[in-house]
Design an enzyme around this catalytic site. Structure first.
Site, PDB file in Angstrom:
ATOM      1  N   HIS A   1       1.210   9.653  14.104  1.00  0.00           N
ATOM      2  CA  HIS A   1       2.222  10.146  13.313  1.00  0.00           C
ATOM      3  C   HIS A   1       2.772  11.594  13.438  1.00  0.00           C
ATOM      4  CE1 HIS A   1       1.379  10.779   9.069  1.00  0.00           C
ATOM      5  NE2 HIS A   1       2.402  11.741   8.783  1.00  0.00           N
TER       6      HIS A   1
ATOM      7  N   LYS B   1      -3.850   5.230  12.627  1.00  0.00           N
ATOM      8  CA  LYS B   1      -5.389   6.160  12.306  1.00  0.00           C
ATOM      9  C   LYS B   1      -5.459   5.750  11.052  1.00  0.00           C
ATOM     10  CE  LYS B   1      -4.901   9.343  10.588  1.00  0.00           C
ATOM     11  NZ  LYS B   1      -4.421   9.412   9.284  1.00  0.00           N
TER      12      LYS B   1
ATOM     13  N   LEU C   1       0.635   3.412   2.200  1.00  0.00           N
ATOM     14  CA  LEU C   1       1.633   3.817   3.424  1.00  0.00           C
ATOM     15  C   LEU C   1       3.013   2.912   3.814  1.00  0.00           C
ATOM     16  CD1 LEU C   1       1.529   5.011   5.982  1.00  0.00           C
ATOM     17  CD2 LEU C   1       0.430   3.559   7.357  1.00  0.00           C
TER      18      LEU C   1
ATOM     19  N   GLY D   1       0.572  -1.227  -0.278  1.00  0.00           N
ATOM     20  CA  GLY D   1       0.243  -0.478  -0.256  1.00  0.00           C
ATOM     21  C   GLY D   1       0.585   1.112  -0.046  1.00  0.00           C
TER      22      GLY D   1
ATOM     23  N   HIS E   1      -4.419  13.937  14.106  1.00  0.00           N
ATOM     24  CA  HIS E   1      -3.543  15.066  13.908  1.00  0.00           C
ATOM     25  C   HIS E   1      -3.636  16.540  14.644  1.00  0.00           C
ATOM     26  CE1 HIS E   1      -1.818  12.136  11.786  1.00  0.00           C
ATOM     27  NE2 HIS E   1      -1.965  12.615  10.377  1.00  0.00           N
TER      28      HIS E   1
HETATM   29  C1  BG6 Z   1      -2.206  11.049   7.133  1.00  0.00           C
HETATM   30  C2  BG6 Z   1      -2.994  11.512   6.168  1.00  0.00           C
HETATM   31  O1  BG6 Z   1      -1.770  10.594   8.406  1.00  0.00           O
HETATM   32  O2  BG6 Z   1      -1.585  12.475   6.746  1.00  0.00           O
HETATM   33  C3  BG6 Z   1      -2.905  11.823   5.136  1.00  0.00           C
HETATM   34  O3  BG6 Z   1      -4.278  10.043   6.016  1.00  0.00           O
HETATM   35  C4  BG6 Z   1      -2.213  13.189   5.174  1.00  0.00           C
HETATM   36  O4  BG6 Z   1      -4.118  12.104   4.367  1.00  0.00           O
HETATM   37  C5  BG6 Z   1      -0.849  13.175   5.799  1.00  0.00           C
HETATM   38  O5  BG6 Z   1      -1.184  13.963   3.765  1.00  0.00           O
HETATM   39  C6  BG6 Z   1      -0.033  13.604   6.308  1.00  0.00           C
HETATM   40  O6  BG6 Z   1       0.868  13.688   6.745  1.00  0.00           O
HETATM   41  P1  BG6 Z   1       2.480  14.342   7.142  1.00  0.00           P
HETATM   42  O7  BG6 Z   1       3.357  13.724   7.185  1.00  0.00           O
HETATM   43  O8  BG6 Z   1       2.847  14.262   5.352  1.00  0.00           O
HETATM   44  O9  BG6 Z   1       1.921  16.172   6.840  1.00  0.00           O
END
Ligand code: BG6
Length: 478
Positions: free
Chosen positions: A190, A160, A23, A21, A252
């Site tokens: 994260h 999440k 991620l 995937g 977040h």
């Molecule tokens: C993820 C979301 O948790 O965070 C995404 O599912 C988003 O949609 C991403 O793009 C953003 O993470 P970062 O670390 O790139 O700001």
């Protein structure tokens, strides 16, 4: 927090569900490779990639190699070969018990090769709809039971969004609670693991300059904003059932809010900090049927045509809402939470706007200070303040900025990526940067009523690339 990370010696097997995937490709493998090159992965590690596609080990390793090369500038070829050699691919169907028996056999052979019952880490890098299925089947195959005695630990990393509303999250948590104890469960957000976000607490609590004025008497409003230029293009099937509020709002944005607003913890242990973060989230004033009408929702033009998105989708790709806290420190201070995809720029920032220094005296011009935490890109902390404009006019003032930019400082050139931190902390068993049950429940308690009540709010279409303030003003002019 210890700034010198230690290498981990016990043999460990990391199982990644959803290993082909987005991620895994974009975040996990680049982070694992970085940890590997820094000597921070367990010295004996096996990575078992579990996914549906029909790959051989060799083809899968090429896939991982491409993912790492795409993110890293010229990765060291020897390190890359060594890293790839620790990976095995298991073709498996998430809903099929036989696939878990295959996994159990591979895990047993890894233990045999290490000559010890190794630590087991299960990473659920799959859409939330699959969590229950995978956990139940893992449990039926006996894979959630740690070795016991001196044998290795078993832990689970859950991405999440944790559930899709209060009830689903509670059900998932109950299931996890049946299979694991709390010290084995790592609920990922994260954003908590981002370096610039961790600095919020250190900055607040280490500077006498700010802590005494960190309240409603001195602060007028706070804005927490997460803007992304990227669309949902490569992740339509994952994103469409969720939307922006579940995807990043419930986790977040509320995580950032909790760090900005929390009280001084009783010590800097993981549980003390999780407790204070949860306390703030529990104090969010519930959105009611009147306040919900003020929430702004948007969807970028072309979203419905993205792969994996329903042609009639009403999913929001943008939201903006104002939250309040019911405690003595923050009563009456509006906290704006805004997030969106396909916006004019990619930027995550927190602005703390102080009240004007006049305090109502009105004899000098009114000037406000603003403290900005730039979470990304170009992580920084800056303060906007006012000074006399050089010249003959005694009253002319103009704004200046004091700032700390991470990238100007040599020791912070190597900021660890959030996923490096997530993986490293999970392996060493530190839960500070993970969400507790209490935080997760409190966050859903605030978000679920919004999801239930905001159906009648207009979903305004915006052109990709629109600046966020334009979306808001277009909405107000509706
Ligand atoms: C993820 C979301 O948790 O965070 C995404 O599912 C988003 O949609 C991403 O793009 C953003 O993470 P970062 O670390 O790139 O700001």
């Amino acid at each position: 927090m210890n700034s010198t990370p230690k290498p981990i010696v016990e043999p460990t097997v990391l199982v990644i569900f959803g290993a082909t995937g987005d991620l895994a490709q974009n975040k996990l493998y680049p982070a694992l490779f970085d940890l590997f090159t820094k000597g921070l992965l367990p010295q004996k590690i096996a990575i078992l990639a579990f996914a549906r596609r029909d790959f051989s080990d060799e083809v899968y390793r090429k896939f991982v190699q491409a993912a790492i090369v795409a993110k890293k500038n010229n990765p060291d070829p020897v390190q890359l070969v060594n890293f790839l050699s620790s990976i095995r691919y298991i073709k498996g169907i998430f809903e099929d018990d036989a696939s878990y028996r295959t996994l159990a056999d591979v895990l047993a052979s890894a233990d045999k090769a290490f000559n010890v019952c190794a630590n087991k880490l299960f990473y659920l890098a799959v859409p939330p709809s699959l969590y229950e299925n995978i956990l139940n089947r893992l449990s039926r195959s006996g894979l959630t039971i740690p070795c016991g005695g001196d044998g290795g630990w078993t832990r689970v990393l859950v991405e999440k969004p944790f559930g899709t509303n209060s009830e689903a999250a509670r059900r998932l948590d109950r299931l996890l609670g049946k299979l694991f104890n709390e010290t084995q469960i790592f609920r990922i957000d994260h954003y908590l693991a981002k370096e610039a976000i961790q600095n919020i607490l250190v900055f607040r609590f280490s500077n006498a300059l700010f802590e005494p004025i960190w309240d409603s008497k001195h602060i007028e409003r706070i804005e927490i904003r997460m803007f992304e230029k990227e669309t949902a293009a490569t992740r339509g099937a994952f994103y469409d059932p969720l939307g922006a509020l579940r995807d990043v709002g419930q986790n977040h944005l509320l995580a950032m809010l909790s760090l900005i607003a929390m009280e001084y913890p009783k010590g800097f242990s993981a549980t003390a900090i999780q407790k204070e973060r949860a306390k703030v989230l529990k104090q969010l004033v519930p959105i009611n049927s009147i306040s919900v009408k003020k929430i702004i929702k948007g969807q970028y033009a072309g979203y419905k045509q993205e792969k994996g998105v329903a042609p009639e989708s009403n999913t929001e790709t943008f939201f903006s809402l104002i939250a309040y806290l019911r405690n003595s420190r923050w009563r009456g201070v509006p906290i704006e939470l805004t997030a969106g995809k396909a916006l004019g720029e990619s930027k995550t920032e927190i602005h703390v706007h102080f009240k004007d220094v006049n305090m109502g005296r009105g004899d000098i011009e009114c000037h406000r200070n603003t403290l900005t935490f730039r979470i990304q890109p170009n992580e920084s902390i800056s303060i906007l303040f006012w000074v006399k404009k050089p010249g003959f006019d005694n009253q002319a003032v103009h704004p200046q900025t004091l700032s700390f930019n991470y990238h100007d400082s040599s020791e912070t050139k190597m900021l660890p990526d959030a996923y490096e931190r997530v993986l490293y902390d999970c392996v060493r068993g530190d839960q500070m940067l993970f969400a507790s049950t209490e935080e997760m429940e409190a966050a859903w308690k605030f978000i679920t009523p919004i999801l239930e009540k905001w159906n009648k709010n207009p979903l305004k279409t915006y052109a990709p690339g629109t600046p966020f303030d334009q979306i808001i003003s277009n909405h107000k002019n509706l």
